[in-house]
Design a protein around this motif. Structure first.
Motif, PDB file in Angstrom:
ATOM      1  N   ASP A  56       3.347  -8.281   7.896  1.00  0.00           N
ATOM      2  CA  ASP A  56       2.517  -7.834   9.243  1.00  0.00           C
ATOM      3  C   ASP A  56       1.239  -8.909  10.225  1.00  0.00           C
ATOM      4  O   ASP A  56       0.803  -9.560   9.351  1.00  0.00           O
ATOM      5  CB  ASP A  56       1.392  -6.668   9.396  1.00  0.00           C
ATOM      6  N   GLY A  77       7.067  -1.830  -4.039  1.00  0.00           N
ATOM      7  CA  GLY A  77       5.288  -1.772  -4.371  1.00  0.00           C
ATOM      8  C   GLY A  77       5.376  -3.177  -5.025  1.00  0.00           C
ATOM      9  O   GLY A  77       3.953  -2.677  -5.807  1.00  0.00           O
ATOM     10  N   LYS A  94       4.085  -0.811  -0.065  1.00  0.00           N
ATOM     11  CA  LYS A  94       4.434  -1.686   0.715  1.00  0.00           C
ATOM     12  C   LYS A  94       5.189  -2.760   0.271  1.00  0.00           C
ATOM     13  O   LYS A  94       5.593  -2.847  -0.870  1.00  0.00           O
ATOM     14  CB  LYS A  94       2.893  -2.545   0.821  1.00  0.00           C
ATOM     15  N   ASN A  95       6.023  -2.208   0.871  1.00  0.00           N
ATOM     16  CA  ASN A  95       7.034  -3.979   0.622  1.00  0.00           C
ATOM     17  C   ASN A  95       7.001  -5.401   1.438  1.00  0.00           C
ATOM     18  O   ASN A  95       6.749  -6.001   1.995  1.00  0.00           O
ATOM     19  CB  ASN A  95       8.689  -3.814   1.617  1.00  0.00           C
ATOM     20  N   TYR A  96       7.084  -6.140  -0.272  1.00  0.00           N
ATOM     21  CA  TYR A  96       5.505  -6.986  -0.217  1.00  0.00           C
ATOM     22  C   TYR A  96       6.582  -8.064   0.196  1.00  0.00           C
ATOM     23  O   TYR A  96       6.060  -9.554   0.762  1.00  0.00           O
ATOM     24  CB  TYR A  96       5.525  -7.622  -1.126  1.00  0.00           C
ATOM     25  N   SER A 125       5.137   5.169  -0.481  1.00  0.00           N
ATOM     26  CA  SER A 125       3.773   4.858   0.351  1.00  0.00           C
ATOM     27  C   SER A 125       4.334   3.367   0.003  1.00  0.00           C
ATOM     28  O   SER A 125       3.441   2.972   0.750  1.00  0.00           O
ATOM     29  CB  SER A 125       3.366   5.976  -0.511  1.00  0.00           C
ATOM     30  N   GLU A 131      12.425  -2.778  -1.062  1.00  0.00           N
ATOM     31  CA  GLU A 131      12.534  -1.659  -0.458  1.00  0.00           C
ATOM     32  C   GLU A 131      11.915  -0.356  -1.915  1.00  0.00           C
ATOM     33  O   GLU A 131      12.719  -0.183  -2.872  1.00  0.00           O
ATOM     34  CB  GLU A 131      13.546  -0.758   0.262  1.00  0.00           C
ATOM     35  N   GLN A 183       8.035  -7.652   3.377  1.00  0.00           N
ATOM     36  CA  GLN A 183       7.313  -7.673   4.871  1.00  0.00           C
ATOM     37  C   GLN A 183       5.897  -8.138   4.901  1.00  0.00           C
ATOM     38  O   GLN A 183       5.170  -8.461   4.111  1.00  0.00           O
ATOM     39  CB  GLN A 183       7.646  -6.262   5.147  1.00  0.00           C
TER      40      GLN A 183
END
Length: 850
Positions: A190, A429, A184-186, A182, A426, A188
């Motif tokens: 959005d 976090g 988050k890949n920093y 769960s 990946e 990435q």
């Protein structure tokens, strides 16, 4: 268990030498019994060759299992304990590694009493900038001057890579962390959310078509070694670079830097047909890479990071890396704009790095932080410009995912490097990867004790290379850490990042930086004044196919008449003598001192270079630029004490690269060969060790002094600094002696080209020639507002019916852009003094250029 997992790292053992059984002639019955016994023995012997069966692997299959490691391999060894010995008779001659138990033996020890530092085993052969180019070097025994024949490879002898005593290194391997899916890949972004700056969201919003992988040539795996790689054996390291024909000059430079160090084997992955044909014609080990068709019809010759073809090129490169790992080859991959300075192989095998599946360089420019080795650079991207994979199961799985990510992503800029960073983070976090080793605090960061991390959902052990030993365009050319901190060790490589001045036709900025640093080896013979002195420290003869010399490459005759002649201004004459401390401090007010000095000296230098360009044009000479000092860094970010964030303590001033102070592409025609509009040489040319003997002779120089009394009088009235004296020593080189100053030809301020030519004709150079024939004209100073007053009437230099005023306007117009520079400075201190203002509402603040 770890030792078994890493057996693939050890050099491969001896080729099978099945026991020879002589069958004596005799009774048929005895012969039959012997044949049956031999068949039984071949199936059960630990040292004989095996043909394989449904439940038992052949030698080839076991060899592949050995390279891959993993569960299947360990399970086989548990059920066939006798085959531990068989592993040492699969393919290659036994080496000292195996006689001593392999270079991994003992590396797992965690309590060593070693107090003596490990010597730098990899420093026996080094490439120092500006070394003598006429030394001998390995060449092709078939009569050519190149590294190897593609069809019948003839590789220069590889220097011995020293045995590594792993007991000298004290660390423990940690278990992989538990992965929380769960997290988050920093890496990435959005685009629909405002938690990232607008420019970043816009980047992630730009889309393009993906590259087809499934069922294509990019999907089929290659586990057999093709003829083009016949000079490489499974288990060996292979130095690899990639290139289209547009970067041929850089590939040549890469090859020559590697050959000077006797790095072998080498390989060039050709990304287009033209590059492959060039390599074949010059007997450079190469092959046309699978999937190269995606690069056809590209819009630009030189593929830059912003080009749509960059993404496609990354797909082809990652596919080739995958093929190499399937062949059991351990590639050391570099971009073509990397140059090698030392052999890295022993360093890669020391201590913690020996357990890594992969090693990668970094974009981090914070040298003190990186030396701490405490994740202080974790917020900065990895740079795949220098990347080493070992053929482990983990590496193969990662590269498969890497290739697929680059190919299938529809994000326009998702090239090989961003995809590498995305995948390695990946399951993290955050920015900081989890450590794979535990190192005592007092040893952390030292050679052999650098951190290795768990990456890519803790499936890959990744080592990050030190940023001062695997230098970037900033740590090497701007910070010059190897010069200001020589006890930290000399670099293994430098990668031309953090620079400006490249276009879609040619990488002008990269080339001129390497020329300025004495690292460029792709110039034609004659570049340094003597025929043969420009071929880059080797006897190789790779055709540079029109690589611009920055001037004429004429062969000098014995009297220098008709040969290339040079015009230079002393470094001291283009630099100001400021009062107080030479270096810029790091306090809150230091930036004010720095920027004032920066602009003051910049004005002197631009006037100097403008005048020198005009004189060189009028006299038909090649301009040698004076060394330039910068007191403020150039970076696409805010500045702390006039330094880029992360490099707040490096020494100012620094020697400016041309791309920091000029519109560099405007110095060239813009063609794909990088041809200069006006011939010139970069700063430091006349102190390069490769300089021809004739140019090194001080009597080859005629010296000219421009009277500067009026210039200095004005400066004193304005309490301003003045340019340096010709007797000043700049780095101990090219300063004039007192006798040379007394014998110099004096010019009155405000002279024209016609008056200069008359003075040169009246000045003897030797017994038969005047100063107009001297190889070098050296001015002490040209930077005063009235030092030089342009082209004179009657001196049209072949331009009939043009007045002096017309020629002056024509010259000023043609050089205005080249002599301009896009410089911008965003001071953190000034922003704070204004109360740290922000804009953009709730969006993350990005400092605006001021």
């Amino acid at each position: 268990r770890v030792a078994m997992d890493k057996l693939h790292d050890a050099p491969l053992p001896r080729r099978g030498v099945g026991r020879k059984r002589r069958v004596k002639s005799g009774a048929v019955t005895l012969l039959v019994l012997l044949v049956l016994a031999t068949a039984w023995w071949l199936r059960t012997s630990d040292t004989g060759g095996r043909s394989g069966s449904d439940d038992e692997p052949s030698n080839l299959e076991l060899h592949k299992m050995q390279l891959e490691g993993g569960t299947r391999y360990r399970s086989y060894l548990r059920s066939h304990p006798g085959d531990h010995d068989r592993l040492h008779h699969l393919d290659e001659p036994e080496t000292a590694h195996h006689r001593q138990g392999g270079w991994l033996e003992g590396m797992m020890h965690t309590t060593h009493q070693t107090t003596e530092p490990q010597p730098d085993d990899s420093a026996d052969i080094t490439h120092q900038p500006r070394r003598d180019s006429r030394q001998s070097s390995p060449s092709n025994s078939k009569g050519g001057d190149l590294i190897a024949d593609v069809n019948e490879p003839d590789v220069p002898d590889e220097p011995d890579v020293p045995e590594i005593d792993q007991t000298l290194y004290d660390f423990e391997i940690l278990p992989p962390p538990t992965i929380d899916a769960s997290l988050k890949n920093y890496q990435q972004v959005d685009p629909s959310k405002t938690e990232h700056p607008r420019w970043m969201r816009e980047m992630w919003s730009q889309t393009t078509t993906s590259v087809t992988v499934t069922g294509s040539e990019l999907e089929v795996l290659s586990d057999t070694i093709p003829p083009e790689l016949a000079h490489v054996k499974p288990g060996e390291t292979l130095f690899v670079t990639f290139g289209t024909i547009s970067v041929k000059d850089f590939v040549v430079n890469w090859l020559r830097s590697a050959e000077a160090l006797r790095l072998a084997p080498l390989f060039v992955g050709a990304l287009d047909d033209e590059m492959y044909r060039y390599c074949v014609a010059n007997k450079i080990p190469s092959m046309l890479l699978k999937g190269n068709s995606v690069l056809k019809n590209r819009k630009s010759e030189f593929i830059t990071a912003g080009d749509a073809s960059f993404k496609k090129m990354g797909t082809v490169k990652t596919k080739f890396v995958q093929d190499l790992l399937e062949m059991g080859i351990a590639p050391i991959l570099t971009d073509a704009d990397v140059t090698w300075l030392k052999d890295p192989r022993a360093y890669f095998k020391k201590g913690t790095y020996a357990i890594a599946d992969a090693l990668v360089s970094t974009d981090c420019i914070d040298v003190p932080g990186d030396k701490h080795d405490e994740n202080e650079c974790s917020h900065v991207n990895f740079n795949t410009g220098v990347l080493h994979f070992r053929p482990t199961v983990a590496s193969k799985k990662f590269v498969e995912a890497w290739k697929t990510k680059v190919a299938t992503s529809t994000i326009a800029w998702m090239r090989d490097q961003p995809a590498f960073n995305l995948l390695t983070h990946e399951g993290v976090g955050g920015h900081s990867l989890s450590p794979a080793v535990s190192i005592k605090k007092e040893k952390k960061g030292q050679e052999g004790h650098r951190m290795v991390y768990y990456a890519a959902n803790a499936t890959l052990k990744l080592g990050v290379l030190p940023n001062w030993l695997f230098g970037s365009g900033h740590t090497y050319f701007v910070q010059a850490h190897h010069e200001t901190h020589p006890t930290d060790g000399s670099p293994f490589s430098v990668h031309l990042t953090y620079q400006y001045g490249d276009t879609g036709n040619y990488a002008f900025g990269k080339r001129e930086r390497m020329r300025q640093g004495g690292l460029w080896r792709a110039d034609v013979p004659g570049y340094f004044g003597d025929l043969g002195a420009g071929d880059g420290d080797t006897n190789t003869n790779w055709d540079t196919g029109g690589v611009d010399t920055g001037g004429t490459a004429a062969v000098w005759d014995k009297n220098h008449v008709g040969g290339e002649k040079f015009l230079v201004v002393l470094d001291s004459g283009a630099q100001l003598c400021f009062p107080g401390e030479y270096s810029i401090g790091t306090d809150a007010g230091a930036y004010k001192v720095a920027i004032q000095r920066h602009f003051a000296e910049d004005k002197l230098r631009r006037v100097t270079v403008r005048n020198a360009m005009a004189l060189a044009e009028a006299l038909g000479r090649t301009l040698v630029l004076p060394k330039a000092r910068c007191y403020c860094d150039k970076i696409w970010n805010n500045l702390n004490a006039c330094r880029a964030p992360g490099s707040e303590t490096f020494t100012l001033p620094y020697q400016c690269p041309m791309d920091h102070i000029y519109d560099l592409p405007a110095w060239f025609t813009g063609g794909k060969d990088g041809e200069a509009k006006r011939p010139f040489r970069t700063a430091g040319f006349l102190t390069d060790d490769r300089l021809g003997d004739l140019l090194k002779e001080r009597q080859s120089t005629v010296r000219l002094v421009v009277d500067r009394r009026a210039y200095e009088s004005v400066a004193r009235k304005n309490n301003a600094p003045v340019a340096g004296s010709p007797t000043d020593s700049v780095n101990g080189k090219r300063a004039w002696t007192s006798d040379e100053l007394r014998s110099a030809t004096v010019l009155e301020p405000g002279f024209t080209t016609g008056e200069l030519i008359a003075a040169l004709k009246a000045t003897p150079w030797n017994h038969t020639q005047t100063a107009t024939d001297a190889p070098i004209l050296e001015f002490d100073f040209l930077g005063g507002d009235g030092s030089f007053c342009g082209f004179g009437d009657g001196d049209d230099g072949g331009r009939k019916n043009k007045s002096a005023a017309e020629r002056n306007r024509e010259f000023d117009t043609s050089t205005a852009i080249a002599l301009s520079g896009d410089q911008y400075y965003c001071f953190t201190e000034s922003w704070r003094d204004m109360g740290s203002p922000k804009s953009g509402g709730d969006e993350p603040y990005e400092p605006q250029v001021v």
